[in-house]
Design a protein around this motif. Structure first.
Motif, PDB file in Angstrom:
ATOM      1  N   LEU A  48       0.827  -1.208   0.000  1.00  0.00           N
ATOM      2  CA  LEU A  48       0.000   0.000   0.000  1.00  0.00           C
ATOM      3  C   LEU A  48       0.859   1.255   0.000  1.00  0.00           C
ATOM      4  O   LEU A  48       0.523   2.246  -0.652  1.00  0.00           O
ATOM      5  N   THR A  49       1.974   1.220   0.702  1.00  0.00           N
ATOM      6  CA  THR A  49       2.898   2.358   0.685  1.00  0.00           C
ATOM      7  C   THR A  49       3.492   2.534  -0.712  1.00  0.00           C
ATOM      8  O   THR A  49       3.604   3.662  -1.208  1.00  0.00           O
ATOM      9  N   VAL A  99       3.606   5.389  -5.992  1.00  0.00           N
ATOM     10  CA  VAL A  99       3.414   5.347  -7.445  1.00  0.00           C
ATOM     11  C   VAL A  99       2.290   6.297  -7.875  1.00  0.00           C
ATOM     12  O   VAL A  99       2.415   7.015  -8.872  1.00  0.00           O
ATOM     13  N   ALA A 100       1.183   6.323  -7.123  1.00  0.00           N
ATOM     14  CA  ALA A 100       0.077   7.230  -7.447  1.00  0.00           C
ATOM     15  C   ALA A 100       0.525   8.685  -7.335  1.00  0.00           C
ATOM     16  O   ALA A 100       0.161   9.524  -8.172  1.00  0.00           O
ATOM     17  N   PHE A 101       1.340   8.997  -6.315  1.00  0.00           N
ATOM     18  CA  PHE A 101       1.843  10.360  -6.162  1.00  0.00           C
ATOM     19  C   PHE A 101       2.754  10.748  -7.329  1.00  0.00           C
ATOM     20  O   PHE A 101       2.648  11.851  -7.869  1.00  0.00           O
ATOM     21  N   LEU A 158      -4.020  12.013  -6.416  1.00  0.00           N
ATOM     22  CA  LEU A 158      -3.626  12.479  -5.089  1.00  0.00           C
ATOM     23  C   LEU A 158      -4.513  11.866  -4.008  1.00  0.00           C
ATOM     24  O   LEU A 158      -4.026  11.483  -2.934  1.00  0.00           O
ATOM     25  N   LEU A 159      -5.817  11.759  -4.268  1.00  0.00           N
ATOM     26  CA  LEU A 159      -6.709  11.114  -3.299  1.00  0.00           C
ATOM     27  C   LEU A 159      -6.374   9.632  -3.144  1.00  0.00           C
ATOM     28  O   LEU A 159      -6.410   9.094  -2.028  1.00  0.00           O
ATOM     29  N   LEU A 160      -6.046   8.971  -4.242  1.00  0.00           N
ATOM     30  CA  LEU A 160      -5.634   7.568  -4.175  1.00  0.00           C
ATOM     31  C   LEU A 160      -4.352   7.422  -3.357  1.00  0.00           C
ATOM     32  O   LEU A 160      -4.231   6.526  -2.520  1.00  0.00           O
ATOM     33  N   SER A 161      -3.423   8.321  -3.564  1.00  0.00           N
ATOM     34  CA  SER A 161      -2.168   8.290  -2.828  1.00  0.00           C
ATOM     35  C   SER A 161      -2.405   8.490  -1.335  1.00  0.00           C
ATOM     36  O   SER A 161      -1.868   7.748  -0.505  1.00  0.00           O
ATOM     37  N   ILE A 162      -3.218   9.461  -0.978  1.00  0.00           N
ATOM     38  CA  ILE A 162      -3.524   9.727   0.438  1.00  0.00           C
ATOM     39  C   ILE A 162      -4.273   8.550   1.054  1.00  0.00           C
ATOM     40  O   ILE A 162      -3.988   8.136   2.179  1.00  0.00           O
ATOM     41  N   GLY A 163      -5.235   7.989   0.318  1.00  0.00           N
ATOM     42  CA  GLY A 163      -6.003   6.857   0.828  1.00  0.00           C
ATOM     43  C   GLY A 163      -5.131   5.633   1.070  1.00  0.00           C
ATOM     44  O   GLY A 163      -5.265   4.959   2.095  1.00  0.00           O
ATOM     45  N   CYS A 164      -4.237   5.330   0.149  1.00  0.00           N
ATOM     46  CA  CYS A 164      -3.352   4.176   0.319  1.00  0.00           C
ATOM     47  C   CYS A 164      -2.373   4.395   1.463  1.00  0.00           C
ATOM     48  O   CYS A 164      -2.084   3.466   2.239  1.00  0.00           O
TER      49      CYS A 164
END
Length: 161
Positions: free
Chosen positions: A52-53, A58-60, A130-136
Protein backbone atom coordinates in the motif's frame (compact mmCIF):
# COMPACT_ATOMS: atom_id res chain seq x y z
CA UNK A 1 -8.26 -54.12 5.83
CA UNK A 2 -7.37 -54.24 2.17
CA UNK A 3 -4.17 -53.08 0.54
CA UNK A 4 -5.93 -50.12 -1.10
CA UNK A 5 -7.38 -48.96 2.22
CA UNK A 6 -3.95 -49.14 3.86
CA UNK A 7 -2.40 -47.11 1.03
CA UNK A 8 -5.06 -44.38 1.34
CA UNK A 9 -4.68 -44.34 5.12
CA UNK A 10 -0.89 -43.99 4.80
CA UNK A 11 -1.29 -41.11 2.31
CA UNK A 12 -3.61 -39.32 4.74
CA UNK A 13 -1.05 -39.64 7.54
CA UNK A 14 1.71 -38.23 5.29
CA UNK A 15 -0.56 -35.34 4.28
CA UNK A 16 -1.39 -34.63 7.92
CA UNK A 17 2.33 -34.46 8.77
CA UNK A 18 2.95 -32.07 5.86
CA UNK A 19 0.03 -29.86 6.89
CA UNK A 20 -2.04 -30.06 3.71
CA UNK A 21 -4.51 -32.39 2.15
CA UNK A 22 -5.93 -32.29 -1.33
CA UNK A 23 -9.69 -32.30 -1.71
CA UNK A 24 -11.89 -31.95 -4.73
CA UNK A 25 -12.64 -28.32 -3.85
CA UNK A 26 -9.00 -27.23 -3.62
CA UNK A 27 -6.03 -27.46 -1.28
CA UNK A 28 -6.69 -27.00 2.42
CA UNK A 29 -4.13 -25.35 4.60
CA UNK A 30 -4.08 -27.17 7.94
CA UNK A 31 -2.87 -24.15 9.89
CA UNK A 32 -5.85 -21.97 8.94
CA UNK A 33 -8.38 -24.44 7.60
CA UNK A 34 -9.07 -22.16 4.65
CA UNK A 35 -9.08 -23.23 1.04
CA UNK A 36 -6.34 -21.82 -1.13
CA UNK A 37 -7.93 -20.30 -4.21
CA UNK A 38 -5.69 -19.12 -7.05
CA UNK A 39 -5.53 -15.33 -7.18
CA UNK A 40 -6.91 -14.70 -3.69
CA UNK A 41 -3.53 -14.95 -2.05
CA UNK A 42 -2.32 -12.12 -4.30
CA UNK A 43 -5.21 -9.88 -3.27
CA UNK A 44 -4.55 -10.50 0.42
CA UNK A 45 -0.90 -9.73 -0.21
CA UNK A 46 -1.80 -6.26 -1.49
CA UNK A 47 -3.64 -5.41 1.71
CA UNK A 48 -0.43 -5.15 3.69
CA UNK A 49 1.43 -1.96 4.65
CA UNK A 50 4.38 -2.29 2.24
CA UNK A 51 2.42 -2.75 -1.02
CA UNK A 52 0.00 0.00 0.00
CA UNK A 53 2.90 2.36 0.68
CA UNK A 54 4.39 1.50 -2.71
CA UNK A 55 1.03 2.07 -4.40
CA UNK A 56 0.72 5.41 -2.63
CA UNK A 57 4.16 6.44 -3.87
CA UNK A 58 3.41 5.35 -7.45
CA UNK A 59 0.08 7.23 -7.45
CA UNK A 60 1.84 10.36 -6.16
CA UNK A 61 4.52 10.12 -8.87
CA UNK A 62 1.82 9.72 -11.50
CA UNK A 63 0.01 12.80 -10.14
CA UNK A 64 3.24 14.80 -10.42
CA UNK A 65 3.78 13.50 -13.96
CA UNK A 66 0.25 14.48 -15.04
CA UNK A 67 0.69 17.91 -13.43
CA UNK A 68 3.98 18.44 -15.31
CA UNK A 69 2.30 17.36 -18.53
CA UNK A 70 -0.52 19.88 -18.02
CA UNK A 71 1.86 22.62 -16.87
CA UNK A 72 4.05 22.22 -19.95
CA UNK A 73 1.11 22.59 -22.38
CA UNK A 74 1.17 26.36 -22.00
CA UNK A 75 4.87 26.63 -22.76
CA UNK A 76 6.99 29.63 -21.85
CA UNK A 77 5.06 32.00 -24.09
CA UNK A 78 1.30 31.46 -24.13
CA UNK A 79 0.85 33.45 -27.36
CA UNK A 80 3.34 31.25 -29.23
CA UNK A 81 1.78 28.08 -27.84
CA UNK A 82 -1.69 29.15 -28.99
CA UNK A 83 -0.46 30.07 -32.46
CA UNK A 84 1.55 26.85 -32.74
CA UNK A 85 -1.62 24.83 -32.03
CA UNK A 86 -3.58 26.86 -34.60
CA UNK A 87 -5.67 28.97 -32.20
CA UNK A 88 -6.12 32.73 -32.16
CA UNK A 89 -4.73 34.41 -29.05
CA UNK A 90 -7.22 36.92 -27.59
CA UNK A 91 -5.25 39.83 -26.03
CA UNK A 92 -8.31 41.52 -24.51
CA UNK A 93 -9.56 38.35 -22.81
CA UNK A 94 -6.07 37.41 -21.64
CA UNK A 95 -5.54 40.89 -20.18
CA UNK A 96 -8.53 40.51 -17.86
CA UNK A 97 -8.03 36.80 -17.06
CA UNK A 98 -4.23 36.65 -17.02
CA UNK A 99 -4.02 35.41 -13.43
CA UNK A 100 -6.15 32.35 -14.29
CA UNK A 101 -3.38 30.94 -16.47
CA UNK A 102 -0.72 31.57 -13.82
CA UNK A 103 -2.20 29.36 -11.06
CA UNK A 104 -0.45 26.12 -10.17
CA UNK A 105 -3.79 24.40 -9.67
CA UNK A 106 -6.21 24.08 -11.41
CA UNK A 107 -4.08 24.19 -14.52
CA UNK A 108 -5.24 26.37 -17.41
CA UNK A 109 -3.49 27.73 -20.48
CA UNK A 110 -6.29 29.64 -22.18
CA UNK A 111 -5.95 31.30 -25.56
CA UNK A 112 -9.37 32.84 -25.16
CA UNK A 113 -12.70 32.22 -23.47
CA UNK A 114 -13.35 28.99 -25.36
CA UNK A 115 -9.89 27.48 -25.94
CA UNK A 116 -7.80 25.85 -23.21
CA UNK A 117 -4.52 24.18 -24.18
CA UNK A 118 -4.52 22.01 -21.04
CA UNK A 119 -6.55 18.85 -21.75
CA UNK A 120 -9.79 18.52 -19.78
CA UNK A 121 -8.72 15.26 -18.13
CA UNK A 122 -5.59 16.67 -16.46
CA UNK A 123 -7.11 18.39 -13.41
CA UNK A 124 -9.50 15.53 -12.47
CA UNK A 125 -6.68 13.01 -12.93
CA UNK A 126 -4.44 14.99 -10.58
CA UNK A 127 -7.18 15.09 -7.93
CA UNK A 128 -7.97 11.37 -8.31
CA UNK A 129 -4.32 10.30 -8.12
CA UNK A 130 -3.63 12.48 -5.09
CA UNK A 131 -6.71 11.11 -3.30
CA UNK A 132 -5.63 7.57 -4.18
CA UNK A 133 -2.17 8.29 -2.83
CA UNK A 134 -3.52 9.73 0.44
CA UNK A 135 -6.00 6.86 0.83
CA UNK A 136 -3.35 4.18 0.32
CA UNK A 137 -0.97 5.91 2.69
CA UNK A 138 -3.72 6.19 5.31
CA UNK A 139 -4.57 2.48 4.90
CA UNK A 140 -0.89 1.51 5.24
CA UNK A 141 -0.50 3.54 8.44
CA UNK A 142 -3.78 2.16 9.80
CA UNK A 143 -2.74 -1.46 9.11
CA UNK A 144 0.68 -0.89 10.66
CA UNK A 145 -0.79 0.63 13.82
CA UNK A 146 -3.39 -2.14 14.05
CA UNK A 147 -0.76 -4.88 13.69
CA UNK A 148 1.43 -3.25 16.33
CA UNK A 149 -1.51 -2.76 18.70
CA UNK A 150 -2.42 -6.45 18.43
CA UNK A 151 1.17 -7.43 19.03
CA UNK A 152 1.26 -9.21 15.73
CA UNK A 153 4.94 -9.90 15.13
CA UNK A 154 4.42 -12.45 12.39
CA UNK A 155 7.67 -12.88 10.53
CA UNK A 156 9.59 -10.54 12.83
CA UNK A 157 11.96 -11.52 15.58
CA UNK A 158 11.25 -10.24 19.05
CA UNK A 159 13.92 -8.04 20.54
CA UNK A 160 15.74 -9.45 23.54
CA UNK A 161 16.05 -6.88 26.26
Amino acid sequence: MGVLALAVRGQRKRDARQGTRDTRQGTRDASHGAREIPGVRGIRGLLRPSPLTALSFVAFLNAVTVWLLGFSRGGLDLRESCERDGHVFDDVWNGTHYQESQNLFPLHAKCGAAVDLVPAWVNPAIVFLLLLSIGCLYAAVHLTVRENARGNTRGRKKAHV
